[in-house]
Structures are given as structure tokens and as C-alpha cells.
Design a protein around this motif. Structure first.
Motif, PDB file in Angstrom:
ATOM      1  N   ILE A   1       0.860  -1.184   0.000  1.00  0.00           N
ATOM      2  CA  ILE A   1       0.000   0.000   0.000  1.00  0.00           C
ATOM      3  C   ILE A   1       0.901   1.240   0.000  1.00  0.00           C
ATOM      4  O   ILE A   1       1.851   1.310   0.770  1.00  0.00           O
TER       5      ILE A   1
ATOM      6  N   TYR B   1      -7.384  -5.910  -8.377  1.00  0.00           N
ATOM      7  CA  TYR B   1      -7.917  -6.365  -7.089  1.00  0.00           C
ATOM      8  C   TYR B   1      -9.308  -6.958  -7.256  1.00  0.00           C
ATOM      9  O   TYR B   1      -9.610  -8.016  -6.686  1.00  0.00           O
TER      10      TYR B   1
ATOM     11  N   ILE C   1      -8.560  -9.872   0.080  1.00  0.00           N
ATOM     12  CA  ILE C   1      -8.030  -8.506  -0.054  1.00  0.00           C
ATOM     13  C   ILE C   1      -6.787  -8.319   0.824  1.00  0.00           C
ATOM     14  O   ILE C   1      -5.775  -7.785   0.350  1.00  0.00           O
TER      15      ILE C   1
ATOM     16  N   VAL D   1      -2.800  -7.117  -0.645  1.00  0.00           N
ATOM     17  CA  VAL D   1      -2.001  -5.925  -0.319  1.00  0.00           C
ATOM     18  C   VAL D   1      -0.530  -6.266  -0.080  1.00  0.00           C
ATOM     19  O   VAL D   1       0.306  -5.373  -0.034  1.00  0.00           O
TER      20      VAL D   1
ATOM     21  N   LEU E   1      -7.407   1.450  -2.660  1.00  0.00           N
ATOM     22  CA  LEU E   1      -7.807   0.351  -1.780  1.00  0.00           C
ATOM     23  C   LEU E   1      -9.159   0.670  -1.148  1.00  0.00           C
ATOM     24  O   LEU E   1     -10.028  -0.194  -1.063  1.00  0.00           O
TER      25      LEU E   1
END
Length: 139
Positions: free
Chosen positions: A46, A65, A119, A123, A133
Motif C-alpha cells: 500500500i 484487485y 483482499i 495488499v 484500496l
């Protein structure tokens, strides 16, 4: 509404709320680990700088994603509809008849774990801007 309809749904809704609260806690654990690892240790991919990657990558990351998450969801959901897996994991979700709004997150803990890891795992693999995100989570 038929007479007694809401009275019959009371026990079902209480079960759904219980399973949903457990599921929310299970979803929160990996999310908390990710937030802690990102803020404290920089473990994730991130990022916060808009110019860390080309601007065209912002929507690409969101699409990556969503594609990865939906693929994971599709195949794990199909697996959970196999008889053995259905009885052990997915029957809780389908026990909501008629479905109510609380049934959406009414999962057995094992099913919640399969949904909660996708998820957070991404990341650590695919770079994504924190705002993107947020967009993924919103979608």
C-alpha cells in the motif's frame, strides 16, 4: 404480510445477527493486521504518494484487485456448494429462508475466513494506492 410472519422470523434473524457479528469480527482480524503491518512496519504494498506509480496504474490496480477477489470468491463459492463443503461451511448462509438483510453476512466462521483473506493477501502482492484500496473496499 402474512399473520405471524415476523414472529416466525425472529429466531432466524437472531441467528443471522449472531453469525454476522462473528463474521464481522473474523473479517476485522486480517484487516487489523494489514493496517498494523502497513502503518507500523511497512509490510504491505500500500502506498500514499500519488506519483509512486504512473497515474494510469491507479484504476488498473483497482481492476486487478476486483478481478483477483471475484475469481477467488467464485471458485471458493463453487467449492462450498459441493456436498461435503456445503454441510461443513456454507449451509449456515443458505439456512436463511426466506433471506433477510442479515443473511448477507451470516456465514459459518470457516466461510468467513475464506472471504476475509483475499483482499488482505493482495495488499502484500499487488501495489495499490490507499485511496484505490478504499475504492476496492467500497465496491
Amino acid at each position: 404480510v402474512r399473520p405471524g410472519y415476523h414472529a416466525r422470523l425472529g429466531p432466524q434473524i437472531r441467528r443471522e445477527i449472531g453469525w454476522s457479528l462473528a463474521s464481522a469480527a473474523i473479517y476485522g482480524i486480517p484487516a487489523g493486521i494489514v493496517a498494523w503491518g502497513w502503518q507500523t512496519h511497512g509490510w504491505t504494498r500500500i502506498y500514499t504518494q500519488w506519483d509512486a506509480y504512473p497515474l494510469w496504474y491507479l484504476p488498473v490496480a483497482v481492476l486487478l484487485y476486483l478481478l483477483a477477489h471475484d475469481t477467488w470468491f467464485y471458485w471458493t463459492h463453487r467449492l462450498m456448494h459441493r456436498p461435503k463443503w456445503f454441510r461443513k461451511m456454507h449451509a449456515v448462509h443458505h439456512a436463511s429462508r426466506p433471506p433477510t438483510a442479515w443473511a448477507a453476512m451470516s456465514f459459518h466462521p470457516w466461510e468467513a475466513i475464506t472471504g476475509a483473506v483475499a483482499i488482505p493477501a493482495l495488499v502484500f502482492l499487488i501495489p495499490i494506492h490507499v485511496a484505490m484500496l478504499g475504492t476496492v473496499l467500497l465496491i
